[in-house]
Design a protein around this motif. Structure first.
Motif, PDB file in Angstrom:
ATOM      1  N   ARG A 134       0.853  -1.224  -0.072  1.00  8.29           N
ATOM      2  CA  ARG A 134      -0.069  -0.121   0.057  1.00  8.29           C
ATOM      3  C   ARG A 134       0.918   1.244  -0.066  1.00  8.29           C
ATOM      4  NH1 ARG A 134      -4.030  -2.214   4.672  1.00  8.29           N
ATOM      5  NH2 ARG A 134      -4.709  -4.051   3.530  1.00  8.29           N
ATOM      6  N   ASN A 135       2.119   1.165  -0.240  1.00  9.99           N
ATOM      7  CA  ASN A 135       3.094   2.180  -0.299  1.00  9.99           C
ATOM      8  C   ASN A 135       4.474   1.836  -1.109  1.00  9.99           C
ATOM      9  OD1 ASN A 135       4.045   4.662   0.239  1.00  9.99           O
ATOM     10  ND2 ASN A 135       4.346   4.426   2.587  1.00  9.99           N
ATOM     11  N   GLY A 136       5.007   2.815  -1.381  1.00  7.91           N
ATOM     12  CA  GLY A 136       6.097   2.775  -2.569  1.00  7.91           C
ATOM     13  C   GLY A 136       7.458   2.772  -2.022  1.00  7.91           C
ATOM     14  N   ARG A 137       8.432   2.815  -3.245  1.00  7.36           N
ATOM     15  CA  ARG A 137       9.538   2.871  -2.988  1.00  7.36           C
ATOM     16  C   ARG A 137      10.243   1.707  -1.945  1.00  7.36           C
ATOM     17  NH1 ARG A 137       7.112   7.127  -2.025  1.00  7.36           N
ATOM     18  NH2 ARG A 137       7.578   6.889   0.313  1.00  7.36           N
ATOM     19  N   ASN A 138       9.513   0.447  -2.261  1.00  7.30           N
ATOM     20  CA  ASN A 138      10.130  -0.748  -1.540  1.00  7.30           C
ATOM     21  C   ASN A 138      10.791  -1.877  -2.523  1.00  7.30           C
ATOM     22  OD1 ASN A 138       8.849  -0.154   1.180  1.00  7.30           O
ATOM     23  ND2 ASN A 138       7.113  -0.339  -0.146  1.00  7.30           N
ATOM     24  N   CYS A 194      -0.853 -13.380  -5.172  1.00  6.28           N
ATOM     25  CA  CYS A 194       0.444 -13.749  -4.630  1.00  6.28           C
ATOM     26  C   CYS A 194       0.877 -12.238  -4.505  1.00  6.28           C
ATOM     27  CB  CYS A 194       1.503 -14.128  -5.759  1.00  6.28           C
ATOM     28  SG  CYS A 194       3.069 -14.112  -5.221  1.00  6.28           S
ATOM     29  N   VAL A 195       0.711 -11.419  -5.196  1.00  3.50           N
ATOM     30  CA  VAL A 195       1.173  -9.686  -4.681  1.00  3.50           C
ATOM     31  C   VAL A 195      -0.077  -8.860  -5.289  1.00  3.50           C
ATOM     32  CG1 VAL A 195       2.762  -7.994  -5.620  1.00  3.50           C
ATOM     33  CG2 VAL A 195       3.470 -10.360  -5.483  1.00  3.50           C
ATOM     34  N   TYR A 196      -0.507  -8.098  -4.364  1.00  5.12           N
ATOM     35  CA  TYR A 196      -1.740  -7.232  -4.436  1.00  5.12           C
ATOM     36  C   TYR A 196      -1.052  -5.801  -4.246  1.00  5.12           C
ATOM     37  CZ  TYR A 196      -6.812  -5.787  -4.512  1.00  5.12           C
ATOM     38  OH  TYR A 196      -7.709  -5.327  -4.872  1.00  5.12           O
ATOM     39  N   ASP A 197      -0.898  -4.990  -5.538  1.00  3.02           N
ATOM     40  CA  ASP A 197      -0.244  -3.722  -5.250  1.00  3.02           C
ATOM     41  C   ASP A 197      -1.437  -2.736  -5.430  1.00  3.02           C
ATOM     42  OD1 ASP A 197       1.195  -1.425  -5.805  1.00  3.02           O
ATOM     43  OD2 ASP A 197       2.898  -2.477  -6.543  1.00  3.02           O
ATOM     44  N   LYS A 198      -1.597  -1.981  -4.405  1.00  2.66           N
ATOM     45  CA  LYS A 198      -2.704  -0.940  -4.324  1.00  2.66           C
ATOM     46  C   LYS A 198      -2.136   0.495  -4.370  1.00  2.66           C
ATOM     47  CE  LYS A 198      -5.286  -4.148  -1.534  1.00  2.66           C
ATOM     48  NZ  LYS A 198      -5.987  -4.354  -0.178  1.00  2.66           N
ATOM     49  N   ALA A 239       4.165   6.048  -6.352  1.00  2.20           N
ATOM     50  CA  ALA A 239       4.492   5.019  -5.424  1.00  2.20           C
ATOM     51  C   ALA A 239       5.072   3.688  -6.255  1.00  2.20           C
ATOM     52  CB  ALA A 239       3.446   4.884  -4.548  1.00  2.20           C
ATOM     53  N   ASN A 240       6.388   3.766  -6.374  1.00  2.00           N
ATOM     54  CA  ASN A 240       6.943   2.869  -7.158  1.00  2.00           C
ATOM     55  C   ASN A 240       7.487   1.691  -6.263  1.00  2.00           C
ATOM     56  OD1 ASN A 240       6.298   4.347  -9.360  1.00  2.00           O
ATOM     57  ND2 ASN A 240       8.177   5.463  -9.143  1.00  2.00           N
ATOM     58  N   ASN A 241       7.335   0.187  -6.594  1.00  2.00           N
ATOM     59  CA  ASN A 241       7.840  -0.692  -6.064  1.00  2.00           C
ATOM     60  C   ASN A 241       8.690  -1.559  -6.924  1.00  2.00           C
ATOM     61  OD1 ASN A 241       6.952  -0.550  -3.235  1.00  2.00           O
ATOM     62  ND2 ASN A 241       4.875  -0.396  -4.381  1.00  2.00           N
ATOM     63  N   VAL A 242       9.692  -2.270  -6.723  1.00  2.00           N
ATOM     64  CA  VAL A 242      10.537  -3.184  -7.508  1.00  2.00           C
ATOM     65  C   VAL A 242      10.635  -4.343  -6.891  1.00  2.00           C
ATOM     66  CG1 VAL A 242      12.941  -3.462  -8.326  1.00  2.00           C
ATOM     67  CG2 VAL A 242      12.054  -1.147  -8.243  1.00  2.00           C
ATOM     68  N   PHE A 243      10.224  -5.437  -7.490  1.00  2.00           N
ATOM     69  CA  PHE A 243      10.258  -6.940  -7.342  1.00  2.00           C
ATOM     70  C   PHE A 243      11.630  -7.496  -8.125  1.00  2.00           C
ATOM     71  CE2 PHE A 243       6.204  -6.532  -5.727  1.00  2.00           C
ATOM     72  CZ  PHE A 243       6.043  -7.752  -4.662  1.00  2.00           C
ATOM     73  N   SER A 289       1.746 -21.262  -7.453  1.00  2.00           N
ATOM     74  CA  SER A 289       0.280 -22.280  -7.228  1.00  2.00           C
ATOM     75  C   SER A 289      -0.671 -21.220  -6.820  1.00  2.00           C
ATOM     76  CB  SER A 289       0.443 -23.303  -6.422  1.00  2.00           C
ATOM     77  OG  SER A 289       1.566 -24.247  -6.890  1.00  2.00           O
ATOM     78  N   PHE A 290      -0.655 -19.891  -7.076  1.00  2.00           N
ATOM     79  CA  PHE A 290      -1.817 -18.779  -6.828  1.00  2.00           C
ATOM     80  C   PHE A 290      -2.638 -18.892  -8.128  1.00  2.00           C
ATOM     81  CE2 PHE A 290       1.133 -17.792  -3.578  1.00  2.00           C
ATOM     82  CZ  PHE A 290       0.425 -17.044  -2.751  1.00  2.00           C
ATOM     83  N   HIS A 291      -3.938 -18.730  -7.788  1.00  2.00           N
ATOM     84  CA  HIS A 291      -4.940 -18.347  -8.858  1.00  2.00           C
ATOM     85  C   HIS A 291      -4.626 -17.425  -9.596  1.00  2.00           C
ATOM     86  CE1 HIS A 291      -9.621 -17.809  -9.773  1.00  2.00           C
ATOM     87  NE2 HIS A 291      -8.701 -18.409 -10.715  1.00  2.00           N
ATOM     88  N   HIS A 292      -3.910 -16.001  -8.916  1.00  2.00           N
ATOM     89  CA  HIS A 292      -3.725 -15.096  -9.722  1.00  2.00           C
ATOM     90  C   HIS A 292      -2.254 -14.409  -9.257  1.00  2.00           C
ATOM     91  CE1 HIS A 292      -8.076 -14.968 -10.766  1.00  2.00           C
ATOM     92  NE2 HIS A 292      -8.385 -14.404  -9.755  1.00  2.00           N
ATOM     93  N   ALA A 293      -1.374 -14.237 -10.085  1.00  2.00           N
ATOM     94  CA  ALA A 293       0.012 -13.779  -9.737  1.00  2.00           C
ATOM     95  C   ALA A 293      -0.136 -12.554  -9.228  1.00  2.00           C
ATOM     96  CB  ALA A 293       0.746 -14.194 -10.884  1.00  2.00           C
ATOM     97  N   ILE A 294      -0.337 -11.554  -9.993  1.00  2.41           N
ATOM     98  CA  ILE A 294      -0.204 -10.124  -9.676  1.00  2.41           C
ATOM     99  C   ILE A 294      -1.622  -9.253  -9.938  1.00  2.41           C
ATOM    100  CG2 ILE A 294       1.145  -7.885 -10.019  1.00  2.41           C
ATOM    101  CD1 ILE A 294       3.344  -9.783 -11.029  1.00  2.41           C
ATOM    102  N   GLN A 295      -2.251  -8.514  -8.772  1.00  4.69           N
ATOM    103  CA  GLN A 295      -3.207  -7.690  -9.029  1.00  4.69           C
ATOM    104  C   GLN A 295      -2.820  -6.201  -8.795  1.00  4.69           C
ATOM    105  OE1 GLN A 295      -7.031  -9.044  -7.991  1.00  4.69           O
ATOM    106  NE2 GLN A 295      -8.004  -6.941  -7.752  1.00  4.69           N
ATOM    107  N   LYS A 296      -3.103  -5.443  -9.794  1.00  7.38           N
ATOM    108  CA  LYS A 296      -2.540  -3.730  -9.424  1.00  7.38           C
ATOM    109  C   LYS A 296      -3.676  -2.985  -9.430  1.00  7.38           C
ATOM    110  CE  LYS A 296       0.822  -0.723  -9.463  1.00  7.38           C
ATOM    111  NZ  LYS A 296      -0.173   0.443  -8.664  1.00  7.38           N
ATOM    112  N   THR A 297      -3.770  -2.036  -8.518  1.00 10.94           N
ATOM    113  CA  THR A 297      -4.563  -1.046  -8.509  1.00 10.94           C
ATOM    114  C   THR A 297      -3.873   0.250  -8.507  1.00 10.94           C
ATOM    115  OG1 THR A 297      -5.009  -0.967  -6.206  1.00 10.94           O
ATOM    116  CG2 THR A 297      -6.683  -2.387  -7.229  1.00 10.94           C
ATOM    117  N   GLY A 298      -4.453   1.501  -8.778  1.00  9.22           N
ATOM    118  CA  GLY A 298      -3.728   2.821  -8.709  1.00  9.22           C
ATOM    119  C   GLY A 298      -2.935   3.058  -9.662  1.00  9.22           C
ATOM    120  N   GLY A 299      -2.297   4.073  -9.769  1.00  8.73           N
ATOM    121  CA  GLY A 299      -1.307   4.651 -10.723  1.00  8.73           C
ATOM    122  C   GLY A 299       0.094   4.513 -10.412  1.00  8.73           C
ATOM    123  N   GLY A 300       0.511   3.815  -9.328  1.00  8.56           N
ATOM    124  CA  GLY A 300       2.147   3.629  -9.225  1.00  8.56           C
ATOM    125  C   GLY A 300       2.830   2.536 -10.001  1.00  8.56           C
TER     126      GLY A 300
END
Length: 218
Positions: A128-132, A152-156, A161-165, A172-183
């Motif tokens: 829920r926050n960035g620069r991680n 697996c990863v829910y980025d809100k 607010a940018n994040n780096v993986f 084995s997740f149903h959904h790998a990545i879900q993204k909301t917002g403009g970061g």
């Protein structure tokens, strides 16, 4: 835990039924960037499946290493702060009836999460926050009941607010990545796997690799 401490738990196991097992706070009304730090090593903590095991509140420059978490609603909640270093964790849901757990919720920024393995969390990481920076993150699902609509990863995070993986394994997740917002979400190295047995058990096979809820402008 408040103020400057180096705590070595020496693999002792803490069992808690409190709403929050441990609260770490390093400052109160002002953000003292360097004076007070907390180091937590070899923490093993077990919950009751409905609680938060470790919460960082107004926490800066905290290091958590070489620790294990079992049976929680939320394993780690980074409520506020920055500069957290979280490394080498094992997080596991042992109770087969607990199918809604979240491994990590972070509202903190400027932090690093590395070498984390989770099992049977419905949401691996809720950001829920960035620069991680998140490095070598491997949540996986073994219990088929956890699988439906798991993420697996829910980025809100919002704009700026940018994040780096680096090296994300959505196992084995149903959904790998879900993204909301403009970061921005930058991923360097991604493996997404769905087990045939889980799909057979659940009858669900319509998962997505990345799903973005929002608008796009160029």
């Amino acid at each position: 835990i408040y103020g400057k401490h180096l705590v070595r738990f020496n693999n002792s196991q803490i069992i808690t039924s409190a709403n929050v097992g441990i609260i770490v706070q390093t400052y109160q009304t002002t953000q003292d960037h360097w004076a007070e730090r907390v180091y937590l090593y070899n923490l093993n903590i077990k919950g009751n499946g409905t609680n938060t095991l470790l919460q960082f509140t107004k926490a800066s420059k905290v290091t958590l290493r070489d620790s294990t978490f079992w049976d929680f609603n939320v394993g780690i909640y980074c409520q506020s702060g920055y500069g957290l270093v979280i490394q080498n964790l094992r997080m596991e849901i042992l109770d087969q009836n607990n199918i809604t757990a979240t491994g990590i919720i972070t509202e903190s920024g400027d932090s690093t999460y590395s070498d984390i393995v989770m099992r049977d969390c419905h949401i691996g990481m809720d950001i829920r926050n960035g620069r991680n920076y998140i490095n070598r993150f491997h949540p996986w699902i073994y219990n088929s009941d956890v699988f439906p609509n798991s993420i697996c990863v829910y980025d809100k995070t919002g704009v700026s607010a940018n994040n780096v993986f680096n090296d994300l394994y959505a196992d084995s997740f149903h959904h790998a990545i879900q993204k909301t917002g403009g970061g921005q979400l930058l991923i360097k190295g991604l493996i997404a796997l769905q087990l045939e047995q889980i799909i057979t058990d659940t009858g669900i096979a319509n998962g997505y690799l990345v799903y973005y809820e929002g608008s796009y402008s160029k």
